[in-house]
Design an enzyme around this catalytic site. Structure first.
Site, PDB file in Angstrom:
ATOM      1  N   HIS A 140       0.841  -1.199   0.000  1.00 15.60           N
ATOM      2  CA  HIS A 140       0.000   0.000   0.000  1.00 15.60           C
ATOM      3  C   HIS A 140       0.876   1.249   0.000  1.00 15.60           C
ATOM      4  O   HIS A 140       1.452   1.632   1.016  1.00 15.60           O
ATOM      5  CB  HIS A 140      -0.931  -0.025   1.223  1.00 15.60           C
ATOM      6  CG  HIS A 140      -1.861   1.140   1.274  1.00 15.60           C
ATOM      7  ND1 HIS A 140      -2.261   1.729   2.454  1.00 15.60           N
ATOM      8  CD2 HIS A 140      -2.469   1.838   0.281  1.00 15.60           C
ATOM      9  CE1 HIS A 140      -3.066   2.745   2.181  1.00 15.60           C
ATOM     10  NE2 HIS A 140      -3.199   2.825   0.877  1.00 15.60           N
ATOM     11  N   GLU A 152       3.020   0.469   3.267  1.00 19.80           N
ATOM     12  CA  GLU A 152       2.534  -0.564   4.186  1.00 19.80           C
ATOM     13  C   GLU A 152       2.635  -1.905   3.455  1.00 19.80           C
ATOM     14  O   GLU A 152       2.054  -2.063   2.389  1.00 19.80           O
ATOM     15  CB  GLU A 152       1.074  -0.307   4.579  1.00 19.80           C
ATOM     16  CG  GLU A 152       0.875   0.847   5.539  1.00 19.80           C
ATOM     17  CD  GLU A 152      -0.586   1.048   5.908  1.00 19.80           C
ATOM     18  OE1 GLU A 152      -0.863   1.283   7.092  1.00 19.80           O
ATOM     19  OE2 GLU A 152      -1.465   0.976   5.027  1.00 19.80           O
ATOM     20  N   ASN A 190      -4.772   4.139   7.665  1.00 23.84           N
ATOM     21  CA  ASN A 190      -6.168   4.541   7.450  1.00 23.84           C
ATOM     22  C   ASN A 190      -7.077   4.127   8.606  1.00 23.84           C
ATOM     23  O   ASN A 190      -8.097   4.767   8.853  1.00 23.84           O
ATOM     24  CB  ASN A 190      -6.687   3.988   6.122  1.00 23.84           C
ATOM     25  CG  ASN A 190      -6.099   4.735   4.942  1.00 23.84           C
ATOM     26  OD1 ASN A 190      -5.683   5.876   5.073  1.00 23.84           O
ATOM     27  ND2 ASN A 190      -6.041   4.091   3.791  1.00 23.84           N
TER      28      ASN A 190
END
Length: 282
Positions: A140, A152, A190
């Site tokens: 990510h 990530e 997130n």
């Protein structure tokens, strides 16, 4: 396994950003999208981004030419066969990603690693539609990819240690700082960030402060470069709402309920920068 060529599915914001990061680091790239117009737009975006780096004297004209020469744009999935790692960076849609991953999985040699740039979909679930679940992983990246240092690396239940080690090494080659995350909705960043944005909407809805003062408070009090409401406008209020809805569904915990004011903005079509109006007017 030595990764000399990376395949990227999707020439949009994330795809072309990942392509640029690879090319600048000396890695060959095959960037595939369904329409030639999308591929050309992606290549033009990379060129424009490199021009800005030349202006800032971060790279030279020769560096730009070398990087662009490493990126091959294509509308043919067969061209991905040259890659040792393929990163799927298509639209955040579960069914679409499943379809793409099945199609690509059937094409690639068994030893090729498949990664996804998803920001919200289960890595374990996506891995299960392929024949290489042990060689499937989440990578990510953050937007804008050329500027943001973080990647990530998300391990699905089936991801092998060798796969994790290979993508971690690649992330470091790209000059990124990888963090390792277990598979869970929102991963790390997130999971913390979007509920914070949602809480900022509750603060706004309760009339505790103006949007400007809420954002100034978080910028000056927490050293954030941008306030949560301005960030929501940048991300898209519809995206923030969708993510909160995923958390509520997956965790079944009422602390993830979306703020009614956030829902109101989305219902009104005030989605942020992309519509010219969100919390702020653009």
């Amino acid at each position: 396994m030595s990764i000399t060529t990376v395949g990227i599915i999707g020439a949009g914001t994330m795809g072309n950003g990942i392509a640029q990061a690879c090319a600048v680091s000396g890695i060959d790239v095959v960037m595939v999208d369904i329409a030639d117009a999308a591929v050309q737009k992606g290549l033009a975006t990379i060129a424009g981004s490199l021009d800005r780096l030349i202006k800032k004297e971060k790279i030279t004209e020769a560096d730009k030419a070398a990087a662009l020469a490493r990126v091959k744009g294509s509308t043919n999935y067969d061209d991905l066969k040259a890659a040792q790692l393929v990163i799927e960076a298509a639209t955040e849609n579960h069914e679409l990603k499943n379809k793409i991953l099945r199609q690509v999985d059937a094409l690639l040699a068994p030893e090729v690693i498949l990664a996804t740039n998803t920001s919200s979909i289960s890595i374990t679930q996506l891995a299960a539609v392929t024949s290489r679940a042990d060689r499937f992983v989440g990578m990510h990246f953050f937007n804008p990819v050329p500027m943001m240092a973080l990647v990530e690396i998300i391990r699905g239940l089936q991801t092998s240690d060798a796969t994790h080690a290979a993508v971690k090494q690649l992330a470091e080659r790209l000059g990124k700082t990888p963090i390792t995350v277990k598979n869970a909705p929102g991963f790390v960043v997130n999971r913390i960030l979007v509920p914070m944005i949602n809480e900022a909407f509750f603060v706004l809805a309760e009339g505790l402060a103006t949007p400007e003062d809420i954002d100034a408070g978080m910028k000056l009090g927490c050293n954030h470069p941008i306030g949560p409401l301005a960030l929501a406008d940048m991300v898209g209020l519809d995206v923030c709402l969708a993510v909160m809805d995923v958390y509520l569904r997956e965790f079944g915990d009422s602390k993830y309920r979306a703020c009614p004011l956030l829902k109101e903005y989305v219902a009104a079509g005030r989605l942020g920068r992309k519509t010219g109006q969100g919390v702020y007017t653009y």
